[in-house]
Design a protein around this motif. Structure first.
Motif, PDB file in Angstrom:
ATOM      1  N   PHE A  11      -9.216   4.301  15.033  1.00 16.98           N
ATOM      2  CA  PHE A  11     -10.428   3.522  14.811  1.00 16.98           C
ATOM      3  C   PHE A  11     -11.461   3.950  15.821  1.00 16.98           C
ATOM      4  CE2 PHE A  11      -7.333   1.045  12.677  1.00 16.98           C
ATOM      5  CZ  PHE A  11      -8.019   0.595  11.559  1.00 16.98           C
ATOM      6  N   ASP A  37      -3.729   1.813   2.226  1.00 16.53           N
ATOM      7  CA  ASP A  37      -4.744   2.069   1.208  1.00 16.53           C
ATOM      8  C   ASP A  37      -4.120   2.880   0.064  1.00 16.53           C
ATOM      9  OD1 ASP A  37      -4.551   4.674   2.001  1.00 16.53           O
ATOM     10  OD2 ASP A  37      -6.677   4.956   2.377  1.00 16.53           O
ATOM     11  N   ARG A  73      -5.802  -2.135   8.797  1.00 12.44           N
ATOM     12  CA  ARG A  73      -5.821  -1.357   7.566  1.00 12.44           C
ATOM     13  C   ARG A  73      -5.437   0.096   7.858  1.00 12.44           C
ATOM     14  NH1 ARG A  73      -6.179  -2.054   2.374  1.00 12.44           N
ATOM     15  NH2 ARG A  73      -7.274  -0.468   1.209  1.00 12.44           N
ATOM     16  N   LYS A  74      -4.466   0.621   7.118  1.00 13.14           N
ATOM     17  CA  LYS A  74      -4.053   2.017   7.332  1.00 13.14           C
ATOM     18  C   LYS A  74      -4.620   2.855   6.198  1.00 13.14           C
ATOM     19  CE  LYS A  74      -0.842  -0.623   9.405  1.00 13.14           C
ATOM     20  NZ  LYS A  74      -1.195  -1.853   8.689  1.00 13.14           N
ATOM     21  N   GLU A  75      -5.092   4.003   6.513  1.00 13.44           N
ATOM     22  CA  GLU A  75      -5.696   4.817   5.466  1.00 13.44           C
ATOM     23  C   GLU A  75      -5.272   6.271   5.552  1.00 13.44           C
ATOM     24  OE1 GLU A  75      -9.431   6.377   5.658  1.00 13.44           O
ATOM     25  OE2 GLU A  75      -9.553   6.396   7.831  1.00 13.44           O
ATOM     26  N   SER A 287     -16.685   3.166   4.402  1.00 10.11           N
ATOM     27  CA  SER A 287     -15.855   1.963   4.462  1.00 10.11           C
ATOM     28  C   SER A 287     -14.862   2.041   5.629  1.00 10.11           C
ATOM     29  CB  SER A 287     -15.153   1.730   3.138  1.00 10.11           C
ATOM     30  OG  SER A 287     -14.527   2.917   2.733  1.00 10.11           O
ATOM     31  N   TYR A 288     -14.398   3.248   5.942  1.00  7.08           N
ATOM     32  CA  TYR A 288     -13.690   3.452   7.213  1.00  7.08           C
ATOM     33  C   TYR A 288     -14.662   4.261   8.051  1.00  7.08           C
ATOM     34  CZ  TYR A 288      -9.717   2.368   4.339  1.00  7.08           C
ATOM     35  OH  TYR A 288      -8.871   1.760   3.475  1.00  7.08           O
ATOM     36  N   GLN A 290     -16.813   6.671   9.725  1.00  4.26           N
ATOM     37  CA  GLN A 290     -16.608   7.993  10.293  1.00  4.26           C
ATOM     38  C   GLN A 290     -17.837   8.344  11.133  1.00  4.26           C
ATOM     39  OE1 GLN A 290     -14.040  10.737   9.524  1.00  4.26           O
ATOM     40  NE2 GLN A 290     -13.047   8.736   9.557  1.00  4.26           N
ATOM     41  N   ARG A 331     -18.033  -3.632  10.306  1.00  3.07           N
ATOM     42  CA  ARG A 331     -17.436  -3.920   9.010  1.00  3.07           C
ATOM     43  C   ARG A 331     -16.847  -5.313   9.108  1.00  3.07           C
ATOM     44  NH1 ARG A 331     -20.228  -0.802   7.908  1.00  3.07           N
ATOM     45  NH2 ARG A 331     -20.052   1.257   6.989  1.00  3.07           N
TER      46      ARG A 331
END
Ligand SMILES: Nc1ncnc2c1ncn2[C@@H]1O[C@H](COP(=O)(O)OP(=O)(O)OP(=O)(O)O)[C@@H](O)[C@H]1O
Ligand SMILES: [Mg+2]
Length: 511
Positions: A11, A37, A73-75, A287-288, A290, A331
């Motif tokens: 993160f 995700d 949240r893992k993505e 949304s994540y 960057q 977010r």
């Protein structure tokens, strides 16, 4: 049987260790819980194929996989390898001794090969902090992770290597790099050197001043004048990055997966996004969230070529990070901050057609077109640019001359001494390190003028019709000019030179 394997989530520029618990029981089913995700949910197809192609399988039982902490949240697909090894260990297909001492990550191809991951450096830093013995990751990312000294880093090409390591004790080859040695080795060989620039002595002087005081610059000139060429060479005369700066910059590039088979970045970054860039791509987001171009330029140079062509909204979002030197993206569940301390270099043609006040110009622009073009860059953004300089093309004879100009390494020595003076000057202040960062109050105390220079500046401002905002910028730049000359006090020469670098404030441009 229950097995624990470890992965990591990134993160911002920090990583958090993720525990992957795999439980295998009687029954049938495949349950993946803990906020994964879609890419992770799809992983079972890749894992199934990769295991199959290496003589293993996902057992036909009830498999429950929990990724903890569950609220995070893992993505992404980088957990493929973690999950695959977890499943093999939990189903007793391989031995699982010592498995909890490693962070294991990578995206699987169907044959068991490994695709690169994002954020290898922050993950490695966290793994070392938390006392893991080693980090297994795709070979393409191994050097980047190996910057972290006390962690065993293993570059993996195929899942079979990891299987054999745990099951048969087949050793893995450790990636070792001497970070310090590599860092210092590359310092003095800039990719682009000022010695390639023929003539343009006054522009080079201007770039030297910009570098010395950390001043943002705009270069104004017709096509082919060499604006892009000059901008590209600015990182080469900035003081060498410290090890700490190099680490910060490398981390950000690691997060977007932009480091290819490289360890520490030792050259300051130079980023030149196209003018069609979106504001998310420029300042970061998604949304994540960057990092955007401004963070990839951290500790280096952001070059906005053809500034008036950028969308106005895109330039607007630049203002805050230019001021704060970092950007915060919020977010619903979390907030991340990316550093973004960069020097801004912008370029523009003097008119939409490319030329200004040139009777021989191949294209001419109407005054209305001119106005529209220039109005895009006026205002708050321009307020953050200390130096404006007009670049005229060098004549052909100069271009064809053999003689090389002064090289970047020489120029950088002067820049570095001027920076040292500034570091000393601002040593008591927390957020100010060089002249460009001074606020109005600091300008008043560090840029005192004697009576003679004061009246010189006053006259020039009236004569050239310079705006009030020019005043502080002239003083800052004059301070840098004095520092380059090793002069303690500002004098008329410093002021006169600084006044020359305010082209756009003069009547006829934006007035
Ligand atoms: N002073 C110079 N010394 C050596 N080469 C030069 C010089 N000025 C221009 N050139 C050459 O001209 C080419 C064009 O320069 P450059 O692309 O930097 O111009 P520009 O001002 O950015 O033009 P544009 O507005 O079209 O982007 C360069 O690739 C370089 O080879
Ligand atoms: Mg150009």
């Amino acid at each position: 049987m229950l097995t624990k394997v470890y992965g990591s989530a990134v993160f911002g520029v920090e990583a958090t260790t993720i525990v992957v618990e795999v439980n295998i029981d009687k029954g049938i089913g495949y349950h993946l819980v803990g906020l994964p995700d879609n890419a992770i949910k799809e992983s079972n197809y890749r894992i199934a194929a990769a295991l199959q192609n290496n003589g293993y399988k996902i057992p036909g039982k009830k498999i429950t996989i929990n990724m903890a902490p569950a609220d995070l949240r893992k993505e992404g697909s980088a957990y493929d390898l973690t999950l695959a090894i977890g499943i093999l260990a939990a189903s007793n297909q391989i031995k699982s001794e010592n498995i909890e001492k490693y962070i294991i990550m990578g995206e699987l191809s169907l044959d068991g090969g490994l695709q690169p991951i994002k954020g290898a450096l922050p993950i490695a830093i966290k793994a070392q902090e938390e006392g893991f013995t080693g980090f297994m990751l795709p070979t393409a990312n191994a050097k980047e992770a190996a910057i972290v000294g006390d962690l065993k880093v293993y570059g993996i090409d195929n899942i079979k290597q990891v299987i054999d390591f745990f099951d048969k004790g087949t050793p893995l080859e450790q990636t070792i790099i001497d970070t310090r040695e590599e860092f210092y080795k590359n310092l003095d060989f800039p990719e682009f050197d000022f010695s390639d620039v023929k003539g343009q002595e006054s522009i080079k002087r201007c770039m030297e001043i910009a570098a010395a005081g950390g001043h943002n610059v705009i270069l104004i000139g017709p096509p082919g004048a060499g604006k892009t060429m000059l901008a590209k060479r600015l990182p080469s005369i900035l003081p060498p990055m410290t090890l700490h700066e190099a680490l910060e910059t490398t981390k950000i590039h690691s997060v977007v997966g932009k480091i290819k088979n490289m360890g520490l970045m030792s050259q300051r970054p130079f980023r030149s996004p196209h003018h069609t860039i979106s504001d998310v791509a420029l300042v970061g987001g998604g949304s994540y969230p960057q990092p955007g171009e401004i963070s990839l330029s951290h500790n280096g140079v952001l070059f906005l070529d053809e500034l008036p062509e950028f969308k106005r909204g895109v330039l607007e979002v630049l203002r805050q990070p230019l001021e704060d030197r970092e950007v915060t993206i919020s977010r619903a569940r979390f907030t991340v901050t990316y550093p973004s301390s960069f020097m801004l270099v912008a370029s523009m043609n003097p008119s939409p057609g490319g030329y200004f006040n040139d009777p021989d110009a191949p294209v001419t622009s109407s005054p209305a077109e001119m106005q529209r073009y220039l109005s895009k860059i006026s205002g708050p953004l321009l307020d953050r640019i200390d130096i404006h300089i007009e670049v005229t093309p060098v004549p052909f004879e100069k271009l064809s001359e053999e003689r090389k100009g002064e090289g970047s390494v020489e120029i950088r020595k002067r820049v570095t001494s001027a920076r040292e003076i500034q570091t000393l000057r601002f040593s008591e202040l927390e957020n100010v390190h060089y002249n460009a960062q001074m606020n109005t109050k600091q300008i008043r105390s560090y840029c005192k003028l004697d009576e003679k220079s004061k009246s010189l500046l006053k006259n020039a401002m009236e004569r050239l019709n310079l705006s009030a905002r020019a005043y502080d910028r002239i003083l800052k730049v004059a301070r840098t000019i004095a520092d380059l000359g090793g002069d303690t006090n500002l004098n008329g020469d410093h002021i006169s030179e600084a006044i020359q670098y305010r082209s756009l404030d003069r009547e006829g441009w934006l007035g």
